[in-house]
Design an enzyme around this catalytic site. Structure first.
Site, PDB file in Angstrom:
ATOM      1  N   LYS A   1       0.826  -1.203   0.000  1.00 38.36           N
ATOM      2  CA  LYS A   1       0.000   0.000   0.000  1.00 38.36           C
ATOM      3  C   LYS A   1       0.869   1.266   0.000  1.00 38.36           C
ATOM      4  O   LYS A   1       0.643   2.186  -0.789  1.00 38.36           O
ATOM      5  CB  LYS A   1      -0.901   0.013   1.252  1.00 38.36           C
TER       6      LYS A   1
ATOM      7  N   ARG B   1      -3.845   9.804   4.341  1.00 39.79           N
ATOM      8  CA  ARG B   1      -2.611  10.535   4.583  1.00 39.79           C
ATOM      9  C   ARG B   1      -1.918  10.854   3.254  1.00 39.79           C
ATOM     10  O   ARG B   1      -1.358  11.916   3.046  1.00 39.79           O
ATOM     11  CB  ARG B   1      -1.701   9.626   5.430  1.00 39.79           C
TER      12      ARG B   1
ATOM     13  N   ARG C   1       1.727  14.322  13.432  1.00 40.81           N
ATOM     14  CA  ARG C   1       1.962  14.170  12.001  1.00 40.81           C
ATOM     15  C   ARG C   1       2.041  15.507  11.246  1.00 40.81           C
ATOM     16  O   ARG C   1       1.263  15.782  10.325  1.00 40.81           O
ATOM     17  CB  ARG C   1       0.911  13.245  11.373  1.00 40.81           C
ATOM     18  N   PRO C   2       3.015  16.348  11.605  1.00 38.87           N
ATOM     19  CA  PRO C   2       3.187  17.608  10.873  1.00 38.87           C
ATOM     20  C   PRO C   2       3.719  17.358   9.461  1.00 38.87           C
ATOM     21  O   PRO C   2       4.185  16.261   9.163  1.00 38.87           O
ATOM     22  CB  PRO C   2       4.240  18.352  11.706  1.00 38.87           C
ATOM     23  N   ILE C   3       3.639  18.387   8.593  1.00 42.43           N
ATOM     24  CA  ILE C   3       4.185  18.231   7.236  1.00 42.43           C
ATOM     25  C   ILE C   3       5.232  19.313   6.937  1.00 42.43           C
ATOM     26  O   ILE C   3       5.470  19.664   5.787  1.00 42.43           O
ATOM     27  CB  ILE C   3       3.076  18.221   6.154  1.00 42.43           C
ATOM     28  N   ASP C   4       5.853  19.816   8.010  1.00 41.85           N
ATOM     29  CA  ASP C   4       6.830  20.898   7.828  1.00 41.85           C
ATOM     30  C   ASP C   4       7.993  20.506   6.913  1.00 41.85           C
ATOM     31  O   ASP C   4       8.503  21.328   6.157  1.00 41.85           O
ATOM     32  CB  ASP C   4       7.358  21.373   9.190  1.00 41.85           C
ATOM     33  N   GLN C   5       8.396  19.233   6.951  1.00 40.58           N
ATOM     34  CA  GLN C   5       9.536  18.826   6.112  1.00 40.58           C
ATOM     35  C   GLN C   5       9.145  18.749   4.635  1.00 40.58           C
ATOM     36  O   GLN C   5       9.968  18.992   3.762  1.00 40.58           O
ATOM     37  CB  GLN C   5      10.099  17.478   6.571  1.00 40.58           C
TER      38      GLN C   5
ATOM     39  N   ILE D   1       8.522   6.897  16.743  1.00 38.13           N
ATOM     40  CA  ILE D   1       8.087   7.616  15.529  1.00 38.13           C
ATOM     41  C   ILE D   1       6.797   8.417  15.755  1.00 38.13           C
ATOM     42  O   ILE D   1       6.716   9.586  15.402  1.00 38.13           O
ATOM     43  CB  ILE D   1       7.872   6.639  14.345  1.00 38.13           C
TER      44      ILE D   1
ATOM     45  N   ARG E   1      -8.534  -0.201   5.061  1.00 36.60           N
ATOM     46  CA  ARG E   1      -7.697   0.755   4.342  1.00 36.60           C
ATOM     47  C   ARG E   1      -6.432   0.095   3.821  1.00 36.60           C
ATOM     48  O   ARG E   1      -5.847   0.561   2.844  1.00 36.60           O
ATOM     49  CB  ARG E   1      -7.248   1.877   5.283  1.00 36.60           C
TER      50      ARG E   1
HETATM   51  N1  EPU Z   1       7.488  14.286  10.579  1.00 40.22           N
HETATM   52  C1  EPU Z   1       7.719  15.614  10.844  1.00 40.22           C
HETATM   53  N2  EPU Z   1       7.568  16.507   9.828  1.00 40.22           N
HETATM   54  C2  EPU Z   1       7.204  16.140   8.584  1.00 40.22           C
HETATM   55  C3  EPU Z   1       6.959  14.777   8.313  1.00 40.22           C
HETATM   56  C4  EPU Z   1       7.119  13.874   9.335  1.00 40.22           C
HETATM   57  O1  EPU Z   1       8.062  15.982  11.970  1.00 40.22           O
HETATM   58  O2  EPU Z   1       7.077  17.008   7.727  1.00 40.22           O
HETATM   59  C5  EPU Z   1       7.657  13.291  11.648  1.00 40.22           C
HETATM   60  C6  EPU Z   1       6.375  12.555  11.984  1.00 40.22           C
HETATM   61  O3  EPU Z   1       5.584  13.259  12.896  1.00 40.22           O
HETATM   62  C7  EPU Z   1       6.899  11.263  12.534  1.00 40.22           C
HETATM   63  C8  EPU Z   1       8.174  11.017  11.725  1.00 40.22           C
HETATM   64  O4  EPU Z   1       8.533  12.286  11.186  1.00 40.22           O
HETATM   65  O5  EPU Z   1       7.259  11.421  13.888  1.00 40.22           O
HETATM   66  C9  EPU Z   1       8.040  10.022  10.594  1.00 40.22           C
HETATM   67  O6  EPU Z   1       6.923  10.315   9.796  1.00 40.22           O
HETATM   68  P1  EPU Z   1       6.857   9.938   8.249  1.00 40.22           P
HETATM   69  O7  EPU Z   1       6.770  11.189   7.472  1.00 40.22           O
HETATM   70  O8  EPU Z   1       7.954   8.987   7.944  1.00 40.22           O
HETATM   71  O9  EPU Z   1       5.482   9.155   8.174  1.00 40.22           O
HETATM   72  P2  EPU Z   1       4.281   9.380   7.176  1.00 40.22           P
HETATM   73  O10 EPU Z   1       4.779   9.684   5.807  1.00 40.22           O
HETATM   74  O11 EPU Z   1       3.264  10.269   7.799  1.00 40.22           O
HETATM   75  C10 EPU Z   1       4.284   6.869   6.430  1.00 40.22           C
HETATM   76  C11 EPU Z   1       3.254   5.792   6.314  1.00 40.22           C
HETATM   77  C12 EPU Z   1       2.848   5.322   7.697  1.00 40.22           C
HETATM   78  C13 EPU Z   1       4.072   4.827   8.433  1.00 40.22           C
HETATM   79  C14 EPU Z   1       5.159   5.909   8.445  1.00 40.22           C
HETATM   80  C15 EPU Z   1       6.465   5.452   9.054  1.00 40.22           C
HETATM   81  C16 EPU Z   1       2.078   6.280   4.270  1.00 40.22           C
HETATM   82  C17 EPU Z   1       0.865   6.788   3.608  1.00 40.22           C
HETATM   83  N3  EPU Z   1       2.102   6.309   5.592  1.00 40.22           N
HETATM   84  O12 EPU Z   1       3.659   7.928   7.151  1.00 40.22           O
HETATM   85  O13 EPU Z   1       1.957   4.243   7.494  1.00 40.22           O
HETATM   86  O14 EPU Z   1       3.725   4.513   9.758  1.00 40.22           O
HETATM   87  O15 EPU Z   1       5.423   6.347   7.096  1.00 40.22           O
HETATM   88  O16 EPU Z   1       6.981   4.371   8.382  1.00 40.22           O
HETATM   89  O17 EPU Z   1       3.008   5.820   3.597  1.00 40.22           O
HETATM   90  C18 EPU Z   1       0.195   2.796   7.942  1.00 40.22           C
HETATM   91  O18 EPU Z   1       0.364   2.304   6.819  1.00 40.22           O
HETATM   92  O19 EPU Z   1      -0.540   2.277   8.823  1.00 40.22           O
HETATM   93  C19 EPU Z   1       0.881   4.008   8.310  1.00 40.22           C
HETATM   94  C20 EPU Z   1       0.536   4.762   9.343  1.00 40.22           C
END
Ligand code: EPU
Length: 433
Positions: free
Chosen positions: A23, A94, A123-127, A328, A398
């Site tokens: 997925k 997401r 789950r911020p998106i600042d990066q 995480i 999902r």
């Molecule tokens: N983070 C930030 N800023 C950002 C982005 C992330 O601080 O801009 C932090 C997050 O808050 C977290 C860490 O960085 O503490 C890692 O987050 P990441 O961005 O890697 O996760 P994600 O992209 O939101 C994806 C998967 C998740 C999976 C995580 C970690 C998708 C759609 N989602 O989420 O999958 O847990 O990577 O591997 O690919 C799931 O499938 O059940 C699921 C939650």
């Protein structure tokens, strides 16, 4: 209609199960599929609701989407006519944020509702935003949405402050047709990052280093069509491997890449399971009492956070006291309250779960708080004495294709039944009692 899973525990899971496509690889690849002006064919898509949502989203901006069969889709992005993505279906997932990267990369403009997804932390998106800005884009956050635009995207040197799967993929998407070279430092290394890069490279992109923490993307002017097969789902496979262990069973997960499952296999071996590996399968046999261990979730190749609830569930049935540390996502222990109703002995302090093993679970009414925790509760139910009723299963749907059917194929007793349909529930109870 609200469906629930009704489970009669006690049967070990035994047999073989086919693992679907990943997925979390398919979602960014489907967003990327609108970037070429030629047709792409994508195979091995998992048939789950998050995938349906992203397909609707790309159709809504003008991509032509043709389902060839349940797992194969043909996409043509030559007539993208809109840059805004809205709608309830997309709010829930997401991965809507990948449409920002893909649309920005292709037409230099994107407006998407602020990403939703499972409620497992802030789950911020600042990066992601920092990455887009590093390529020369402007980013605004009008009410509940993210709007990114640029006259021109130019390669940049982007250092990620945290290792983020989503942000790494989004910068790849936005930079693949930018002018010049982009370097991402401290990139995430998950198998799905490599899969996205392989897909884009098969469309003519120039991405190197995916799977390491430095990724180099040399912008190309255009992308061409391709045919591509998604990698197997590491977390789905891991869930069935843990299912074997939780129910003291013997399961072969088929169509997997064993290398992607190493952190999961290693923990199962440490706990006393037998794990056997072939070219594209892994077998887990749990015949001895399980031993305690400690686990910390980490970015790949560490132990995945998406396997944390399954791990905690298994440790709750293992001898001794174990500690699971979640590094995480802050609030990914909400399911522990549900597991306690089944008899688990777990206390939470900060980001750690202290687990004292018990002899067994007893069936209970529980609720899936998110996707992976929902799957873990089903596995707990399969090992429990008596009946377990899991509701809110739309979370599970999902990300797990034909979950109850695959479990039944392994001898598990589970049925998906409308929560209000007492007759059907009684019929199932009679059948399995
Ligand atoms: N983070 C930030 N800023 C950002 C982005 C992330 O601080 O801009 C932090 C997050 O808050 C977290 C860490 O960085 O503490 C890692 O987050 P990441 O961005 O890697 O996760 P994600 O992209 O939101 C994806 C998967 C998740 C999976 C995580 C970690 C998708 C759609 N989602 O989420 O999958 O847990 O990577 O591997 O690919 C799931 O499938 O059940 C699921 C939650």
């Amino acid at each position: 209609m609200m469906n629930q899973y009704v489970i009669k525990g006690g049967n070990p899971l035994v047999g073989e199960v086919d693992i679907s496509g990943a997925k979390n690889a398919a979602l960014p690849i489907l967003a990327a599929a609108i970037m070429p002006d030629e047709t792409v064919v994508i195979e091995n898509l998992p048939d789950v609701t998050d995938i349906q949502a992203i397909l609707m989203a790309i159709e809504s901006v003008g991509a032509q989407v043709t389902r060839l069969d349940r797992h194969t889709v043909k996409i043509n992005g030559s007539h993208i006519s809109d840059y805004r993505i809205d709608g309830d279906y997309i709010r829930k997932i997401r991965a809507s944020y990948y449409l920002l990267g893909a649309l920005l990369g292709k037409i230099h403009k994107a407006e998407v509702v602020y990403p939703g997804g499972c409620n497992i932390g802030l789950r911020p998106i600042d990066q992601h935003i920092k990455g887009f800005q590093g390529l020369g884009a402007e980013v605004e956050l009008p009410h509940g949405r993210v709007y990114a635009y640029a006259d021109k995207l130019t390669g940049g040197h982007i250092y990620m402050d945290v290792v983020s799967v989503g942000a790494t993929m989004n910068v790849i998407l936005a930079s693949v047709m930018a002018e010049g070279t982009t370097i991402i430092e401290n990139a995430a290394k998950e198998p799905h990052i490599v899969d996205l890069a392989n897909f884009l490279n098969s469309c003519g992109a120039s991405i190197r280093g995916a799977g390491t923490d430095v990724i180099r993307i040399k912008g190309v002017q255009r992308l061409h069509g391709t045919e591509y097969t998604i990698i197997p789902d590491q977390i789905e496979a891991g869930t069935y491997m843990f299912g074997a262990a939780v129910t003291k069973g013997d399961v072969v997960v088929k169509n997997v890449i064993p290398k992607h499952l190493e952190s999961i296999s290693a923990k199962l071996i440490e706990m006393g399971c037998e794990v056997e590996e072939g070219d594209d399968w892994v077998r887990v046999v749990a015949s001895k009492p399980l031993k305690r261990t400690n686990v910390k979730t980490l970015p790949y190749p560490g132990f995945p956070t998406d396997m944390q609830p399954q791990m905690t569930t298994l440790l709750a049935l293992s001898q001794g006291t174990s500690i699971v540390t979640e590094t995480i996502f802050e609030t990914r222990f909400k399911y522990v309250a549900e597991l306690r109703r089944m008899g688990a002995n777990i206390t939470i302090e900060g980001n750690a779960a202290f687990i004292t093993g018990v002899e067994g679970f007893t069936g209970a009414d529980v609720s899936a708080p998110d996707l992976r925790a929902g799957a873990a509760l089903v596995m707990a139910g399969l090992s429990a004495e008596g009946f377990t009723y899991v509701d809110q299963i739309h979370y599970i749907e999902r990300g797990y294709e034909r979950f109850e059917k695959k479990i039944r194929g392994l001898g598990g007793r589970i049925e998906k039944i409308d929560s209000d349909d007492d007759r059907e529930i009684r019929k199932f109870q009679m059948k399995v009692s």
